[in-house]
Design an enzyme around this catalytic site. Structure first.
Site, PDB file in Angstrom:
ATOM      1  N   SER A 161       0.856  -1.181   0.000  1.00 41.87           N
ATOM      2  CA  SER A 161       0.000   0.000   0.000  1.00 41.87           C
ATOM      3  C   SER A 161       0.891   1.229   0.000  1.00 41.87           C
ATOM      4  O   SER A 161       2.032   1.182   0.484  1.00 41.87           O
ATOM      5  CB  SER A 161      -0.888   0.013   1.260  1.00 41.87           C
ATOM      6  OG  SER A 161      -1.542   1.264   1.416  1.00 41.87           O
ATOM      7  N   TYR A 174      -2.381  -1.584  10.218  1.00 42.53           N
ATOM      8  CA  TYR A 174      -2.504  -1.793   8.774  1.00 42.53           C
ATOM      9  C   TYR A 174      -1.284  -1.223   8.056  1.00 42.53           C
ATOM     10  O   TYR A 174      -0.651  -1.914   7.236  1.00 42.53           O
ATOM     11  CB  TYR A 174      -3.776  -1.128   8.254  1.00 42.53           C
ATOM     12  CG  TYR A 174      -3.923  -1.207   6.745  1.00 42.53           C
ATOM     13  CD1 TYR A 174      -4.504  -2.316   6.144  1.00 42.53           C
ATOM     14  CD2 TYR A 174      -3.452  -0.185   5.929  1.00 42.53           C
ATOM     15  CE1 TYR A 174      -4.621  -2.406   4.768  1.00 42.53           C
ATOM     16  CE2 TYR A 174      -3.568  -0.261   4.545  1.00 42.53           C
ATOM     17  CZ  TYR A 174      -4.144  -1.368   3.971  1.00 42.53           C
ATOM     18  OH  TYR A 174      -4.248  -1.446   2.600  1.00 42.53           O
TER      19      TYR A 174
END
Length: 271
Positions: A161, A174
């Site tokens: 990400s 995350y």
């Protein structure tokens, strides 16, 4: 396996003037397994790859949803819980038995949860996120790598990400797991140098999906635009990191001296 004279599953070459390896996937002639492809980026990518001519198998936890997607799109399906090592082992055996031509694994499964680090209650979400995003990725690779090493040419695509490089303060674990996936991918790629397996890293920016499931909007780019850019990069030549234009400010923020500014901007956008 391609017949005589058929194109390879992927082609490799060094970019002139540097040491980057470019990977061109034959998305018209691959057999791809995508766990976590029952919604969002995973489902969209499965549709795009199948439309290009690839055979696509998707994995997920909900049999009813898998059956519905099979009926609608014709995907192969397998039940899979990436937090359960036994489930991963069983799913890998099933996929490889039914699709021995499998040559591509895209480790799409992931969860994203907000956490208040001032409260120890966040640890439940932190453990679930690590188990899914990081250990799930590692276990999937472990389960499929022996088969992929036996193929003439194959590809592993990990999914990190932009938040691996510029974290979102509201989702600290995350962001941390995605940074770990990036680091793990670098080591995996180096260990597999000289093998038939190419290792790519897909680095999404904020994309308009229901990943957080709370109606949270961080200004994500439209899913169709993201998928079009990713498929173009895959088919025309992707460097080891698949970077759409929208993710570049996050990816290079530390180099560009904008990291803290972006961390603060992302934090304020979530309130």
């Amino acid at each position: 396996m391609p017949g005589i004279g058929a194109p390879p599953m992927h082609a490799l070459w060094l970019v002139p003037g540097d040491r980057r390896i470019v990977v061109v996937m034959d998305i018209t002639n691959s057999t791809v397994f995508i766990p976590g492809a029952t919604s969002g980026i995973g489902l969209g990518l499965a549709q795009r790859l199948q439309a290009a001519g690839s055979t696509v198998i998707i994995g997920g936890r909900r049999r009813a949803l898998l059956d519905a997607l099979h009926d609608e799109y014709g995907f192969g399906t397998v039940e899979l819980d990436v937090t359960d090592p036994a489930s991963i082992t069983a799913a890998a055996a099933s996929v490889i038995e039914s699709s021995p031509s499998l040559d591509t694994l895209i480790t799409m499964s992931g969860i994203m949860r907000t956490e208040d680090l001032r409260s120890s209650e966040h640890i439940v979400d932190a453990v679930a996120t690590i188990d899914t995003n990081l250990l799930g990725t590692i276990r999937l690779i472990d389960a499929f790598l022996p088969h992929l090493l036996e193929r003439p040419a194959s590809t592993i695509v990990t999914v990190s990400s932009g938040l691996a490089y510029t974290p979102l303060a509201a989702t600290p674990t995350y962001s941390a797991t995605k940074a770990a996936v990036h680091s793990y991918t670098l080591s995996l790629r180096q260990q597999l140098t000289g093998s038939p397996v190419s290792v790519l890293e897909l680095v999404p920016p904020a994309v308009a999906t229901d990943l957080m499931g709370e109606g949270v909007d961080f200004g994500g780019m439209p899913l169709d635009d993201f998928l079009s850019e990713v498929v173009s990069l895959l088919s025309s030549g992707a460097a080891p990191e698949i970077l759409v234009q929208n993710v570049l400010p996050l990816r290079w923020s530390e180099r560009d001296g904008t990291q803290q500014q972006l961390v603060e901007a992302l934090a304020s956008r979530g309130h």
